[in-house]
Design a protein around this motif. Structure first.
Motif: not given
Length: 285
Positions: A156-157, A182-184, A219-227
């Motif tokens: 879980a991130p 925390h190794d997340k 590990p890194v992920s990105t998301e760009f949201v219009d909301g």
């Protein structure tokens, strides 16, 4: 010198069920970062504060006795030692309101952990107010812990809300460190209110920021949201190990401690919520 003075984790305790959850969470974090844990309890009768309210007799003495205080602190130390047997654990009580005590402790701490509900007739009103007050004014990051509805996957991130403001930079910086401790994995969610933001500009800004504060092995992920920030982040919190948000920025950050975003995240998010103010001192563990 300032960073050295803040090398401890503080958890606020009471006799509510979420207090035990907060202690467990705080103990696990203290063990992960190698800092001592301080359990603090405010010897405070909420009925005294509310004596002016209709229907609450001023003479009603429902405060906790010294033996009750000792029991709460003893239980907190026992719970923490069960989580981390070798952890340096200390406990004390002070005759003060919860918010006053916790804000004072925050000045000498690298992180303040609190349960977001208490016990008693006035718990929702009084402790909800304490949670919001402390998060809005704390000199260090604050984590509000509540019970979960479901079990989490080990992967879980850590989810952090971003909005392109300076305060969200602080939130992302701290979230990166927490994920490393925390190794997340880290998930950065940049939310622009519908019709009020440039997602291309937000993407460029956030990617530059992530390059500056990256931690090896995270590990890194990105998301760009219009909301709407409250809706988007509350949905992400369902499967998050921790939700991190800034305070006093634009978009996500500016609305955190007021209105619907505060209600959805600080009080109702199904995972712990970390609030990182622009003015806080970040512990370089």
């Amino acid at each position: 010198m300032e960073a050295e003075r803040r090398r401890r984790i503080v958890v606020g305790v009471d006799d509510g069920s979420d207090s035990a959850l907060a202690v467990r969470w705080a103990a696990a974090h203290a063990a992960a970062v190698g800092l001592p844990l301080h359990c603090v309890y405010a010897e405070f009768n909420p009925y005294t504060m509310a004596a002016g309210d209709a229907g609450i007799p001023p003479a009603l003495d429902l405060g906790m006795s010294r033996s009750d205080t000792d029991r709460v602190l003893s239980d907190a130390m026992r719970i923490a030692s069960e989580v981390a047997p070798s952890l340096d654990i200390r406990a004390h009580a002070e005759p003060a309101s919860p918010a006053t005590l916790l804000l004072g402790e925050a000045k000498m701490s690298s992180l303040l952990v609190i349960g977001n509900h208490g016990a008693g007739v006035l718990s929702d009103l009084l402790l909800g107010s304490v949670c919001g007050t402390v998060a809005a004014r704390s000199a260090c990051p604050v984590v509000a812990v509540r019970s979960r509805r479901t079990e989490l996957d080990q992967l879980a991130p850590v989810v952090v809300g971003a909005d392109g403001s300076e305060v969200s930079e602080r939130a992302i910086e701290w979230a990166h460190k927490f994920a490393a401790w925390h190794d997340k994995p880290l998930r950065v969610l940049h939310v622009c209110r519908r019709g009020r933001g440039d997602l291309d500009q937000a993407r460029a800004y956030t990617e530059q920021l992530l390059d500056r504060c990256a931690h090896p092995g995270v590990p890194v992920s990105t998301e760009f949201v219009d909301g709407e920030p409250a809706e988007v982040l509350a949905g992400e919190a369902e499967n998050a190990y921790l939700l991190v948000v800034g305070a006093r920025g634009h978009g996500v950050a500016s609305g955190l401690l007021t209105g619907s975003v505060s209600h959805a995240l600080l009080r109702q998010a199904p995972c712990p919520v970390a609030v990182v103010r622009k003015q806080v001192v970040l512990q370089p563990v």
